[in-house]
Design an enzyme around this catalytic site. Structure first.
Site, mmCIF file in Angstrom:
data_model
loop_
_atom_site.group_PDB
_atom_site.id
_atom_site.type_symbol
_atom_site.label_atom_id
_atom_site.label_comp_id
_atom_site.label_asym_id
_atom_site.label_seq_id
_atom_site.Cartn_x
_atom_site.Cartn_y
_atom_site.Cartn_z
ATOM 1 N N LYS A 13 -48.412 57.241 -59.309
ATOM 2 C CA LYS A 13 -48.108 55.926 -59.914
ATOM 3 C C LYS A 13 -49.149 55.587 -60.985
ATOM 4 C CE LYS A 13 -48.477 53.637 -55.984
ATOM 5 N NZ LYS A 13 -48.806 54.763 -55.069
ATOM 6 N N ARG A 88 -44.774 45.872 -52.504
ATOM 7 C CA ARG A 88 -44.894 46.937 -51.519
ATOM 8 C C ARG A 88 -44.244 46.581 -50.191
ATOM 9 N NH1 ARG A 88 -49.882 50.872 -51.767
ATOM 10 N NH2 ARG A 88 -50.372 50.060 -53.791
ATOM 11 N N ARG A 127 -58.298 64.734 -54.598
ATOM 12 C CA ARG A 127 -58.919 63.616 -55.321
ATOM 13 C C ARG A 127 -60.191 63.148 -54.619
ATOM 14 N NH1 ARG A 127 -55.564 58.215 -56.201
ATOM 15 N NH2 ARG A 127 -56.156 57.928 -54.022
ATOM 16 N N ARG A 133 -62.822 57.705 -53.012
ATOM 17 C CA ARG A 133 -62.242 56.423 -52.588
ATOM 18 C C ARG A 133 -62.356 56.334 -51.070
ATOM 19 N NH1 ARG A 133 -56.521 54.904 -55.328
ATOM 20 N NH2 ARG A 133 -56.031 54.336 -53.189
ATOM 21 N N ARG A 144 -51.598 55.670 -44.524
ATOM 22 C CA ARG A 144 -51.039 55.038 -45.735
ATOM 23 C C ARG A 144 -49.627 55.560 -46.008
ATOM 24 N NH1 ARG A 144 -55.579 56.987 -49.407
ATOM 25 N NH2 ARG A 144 -54.291 56.338 -51.172
HETATM 26 P P1 AP5 Z 1 -52.439 58.922 -58.694
HETATM 27 O O1 AP5 Z 1 -51.863 58.759 -60.032
HETATM 28 O O2 AP5 Z 1 -53.781 58.351 -58.428
HETATM 29 O O3 AP5 Z 1 -51.396 58.433 -57.582
HETATM 30 P P2 AP5 Z 1 -51.084 56.999 -57.035
HETATM 31 O O4 AP5 Z 1 -49.653 56.988 -56.698
HETATM 32 O O5 AP5 Z 1 -51.600 55.976 -57.963
HETATM 33 O O6 AP5 Z 1 -51.949 57.066 -55.686
HETATM 34 P P3 AP5 Z 1 -52.872 55.969 -55.022
HETATM 35 O O7 AP5 Z 1 -53.694 56.673 -54.007
HETATM 36 O O8 AP5 Z 1 -53.569 55.140 -56.033
HETATM 37 O O9 AP5 Z 1 -51.786 55.111 -54.302
HETATM 38 P P4 AP5 Z 1 -51.944 54.034 -53.217
HETATM 39 O O10 AP5 Z 1 -50.642 53.353 -53.250
HETATM 40 O O11 AP5 Z 1 -52.365 54.572 -51.892
HETATM 41 O O12 AP5 Z 1 -53.210 53.203 -53.690
HETATM 42 P P5 AP5 Z 1 -53.389 51.790 -54.403
HETATM 43 O O13 AP5 Z 1 -54.641 51.847 -55.163
HETATM 44 O O14 AP5 Z 1 -52.153 51.378 -55.072
HETATM 45 O O15 AP5 Z 1 -52.469 60.481 -58.344
HETATM 46 C C1 AP5 Z 1 -53.046 60.944 -57.147
HETATM 47 C C2 AP5 Z 1 -53.810 62.254 -57.418
HETATM 48 O O16 AP5 Z 1 -52.873 63.257 -57.780
HETATM 49 C C3 AP5 Z 1 -54.785 62.152 -58.569
HETATM 50 O O17 AP5 Z 1 -55.907 62.934 -58.307
HETATM 51 C C4 AP5 Z 1 -54.000 62.689 -59.768
HETATM 52 O O18 AP5 Z 1 -54.823 63.255 -60.738
HETATM 53 C C5 AP5 Z 1 -53.113 63.729 -59.099
HETATM 54 N N1 AP5 Z 1 -51.802 63.858 -59.752
HETATM 55 C C6 AP5 Z 1 -51.068 62.883 -60.352
HETATM 56 N N2 AP5 Z 1 -49.914 63.386 -60.825
HETATM 57 C C7 AP5 Z 1 -49.905 64.705 -60.485
HETATM 58 C C8 AP5 Z 1 -48.969 65.759 -60.692
HETATM 59 N N3 AP5 Z 1 -47.799 65.554 -61.338
HETATM 60 N N4 AP5 Z 1 -49.280 66.975 -60.207
HETATM 61 C C9 AP5 Z 1 -50.446 67.198 -59.560
HETATM 62 N N5 AP5 Z 1 -51.377 66.243 -59.346
HETATM 63 C C10 AP5 Z 1 -51.098 65.006 -59.809
HETATM 64 O O19 AP5 Z 1 -53.599 50.831 -53.138
HETATM 65 C C11 AP5 Z 1 -54.747 50.983 -52.327
HETATM 66 C C12 AP5 Z 1 -54.704 49.988 -51.194
HETATM 67 O O20 AP5 Z 1 -54.744 48.653 -51.727
HETATM 68 C C13 AP5 Z 1 -53.459 50.003 -50.299
HETATM 69 O O21 AP5 Z 1 -53.542 50.987 -49.288
HETATM 70 C C14 AP5 Z 1 -53.496 48.587 -49.740
HETATM 71 O O22 AP5 Z 1 -54.481 48.458 -48.754
HETATM 72 C C15 AP5 Z 1 -53.948 47.775 -50.949
HETATM 73 N N6 AP5 Z 1 -52.805 47.310 -51.756
HETATM 74 C C16 AP5 Z 1 -52.517 47.644 -53.039
HETATM 75 N N7 AP5 Z 1 -51.401 47.038 -53.450
HETATM 76 C C17 AP5 Z 1 -50.959 46.296 -52.403
HETATM 77 C C18 AP5 Z 1 -49.841 45.465 -52.184
HETATM 78 N N8 AP5 Z 1 -48.912 45.262 -53.156
HETATM 79 N N9 AP5 Z 1 -49.696 44.867 -50.979
HETATM 80 C C19 AP5 Z 1 -50.603 45.050 -49.992
HETATM 81 N N10 AP5 Z 1 -51.693 45.845 -50.109
HETATM 82 C C20 AP5 Z 1 -51.864 46.457 -51.319
HETATM 83 MG MG MG Z 2 -53.048 54.428 -57.825
#
Ligand code: AP5
Ligand code: MG
Length: 190
Positions: A13, A88, A127, A133, A144
């Site tokens: 994402k 979410r 990662r 992280r 997660r």
């Molecule tokens: P990346 O692009 O970082 O993926 P991502 O989908 O953004 O993964 P996240 O870990 O950020 O998602 P998340 O939903 O757990 O975390 P968030 O910060 O939103 O890619 C991942 C890795 O793969 C990277 O190393 C990248 O380089 C690699 N990659 C990318 N594309 C690739 C490809 N095509 N091929 C190979 N490798 C690739 O949320 C964190 C926390 O915040 C949540 O757990 C929750 O506690 C809280 N939170 C956030 N939003 C909410 C909400 N709306 N409601 C409640 N809690 C929330």
């Molecule tokens: Mg992310």
């Protein structure tokens, strides 16, 4: 253009939202990033949110909705924005609808990225070596992903019914995935 990215942890994402943001010239709004910044800044709600995040749990809906409402009212979001990781849960989806109705705005597209769970785990473990992280531990990664299936996946049917859903395979190189996402964006551009 107002766009939402939905998808499990590690699906890409953030990677794709950053590219689309540059492509469209509208801000990338990651609720995960905003919450991590609030935690770092040591605000009381940021610290409280951090405890949920580090455990791989979702932060309570009301806190996240308030944060998003404040952010999308900033002037840089006037021409739109890309929401990454929000909504979410179904209540967050309903809250976003309400928020947009009040502002007389419309959601143009919801891009759902998807990839098999074992690929997500592989990406996040990789990662963890680079980014450190706190929620990228093996146990928390699995938690997660489970929460995504339980609480977030029901939003896909919600947006499908509304006719705004585009499902995009997240496997392949980041460039290949971007080509697919960009094609959806062009189809849905108002
Ligand atoms: P990346 O692009 O970082 O993926 P991502 O989908 O953004 O993964 P996240 O870990 O950020 O998602 P998340 O939903 O757990 O975390 P968030 O910060 O939103 O890619 C991942 C890795 O793969 C990277 O190393 C990248 O380089 C690699 N990659 C990318 N594309 C690739 C490809 N095509 N091929 C190979 N490798 C690739 O949320 C964190 C926390 O915040 C949540 O757990 C929750 O506690 C809280 N939170 C956030 N939003 C909410 C909400 N709306 N409601 C409640 N809690 C929330
Ligand atoms: Mg992310």
């Amino acid at each position: 253009m107002l766009m939402v990215f939905i998808g499990p942890p590690g699906v890409g994402k953030g990677t794709q939202a950053q590219r689309v943001s540059a492509h469209l010239g509208v801000p990338h709004l990651s609720t995960g990033e905003l919450l991590r910044e609030a935690k770092e800044a040591g605000t009381s709600w940021g610290v409280a949110a951090g405890q949920y995040m580090d455990a791989g749990q979702l932060v309570p809906d009301d806190l996240v909705v308030t944060m998003v409402a404040q952010r999308i009212d900033q002037p840089d979001c006037r021409k739109g924005c890309l929401l990454d990781g929000f909504p979410r849960t179904l209540p967050q989806g309903e809250a976003l609808d309400q928020l947009l109705r009040e502002r007389i705005r419309r959601l143009d597209v919801v891009v759902a990225l998807d990839a098999p769970d074992d690929e997500l785990v592989r990406r996040l473990i990789a990662r963890a070596e680079i980014e450190h992280r706190p929620d990228d531990t093996p146990k928390t990664i699995v938690r997660r992903i489970e929460i995504y299936h339980e609480r977030t996946e029901p939003l896909l049917a919600y947006y499908k019914r509304r006719g705004v859903l585009e499902t995009v395979p997240g496997l392949g190189t980041p460039d290949e995935v971007f080509q697919r996402v960009a094609a959806c964006v062009e189809r849905r551009r108002p």
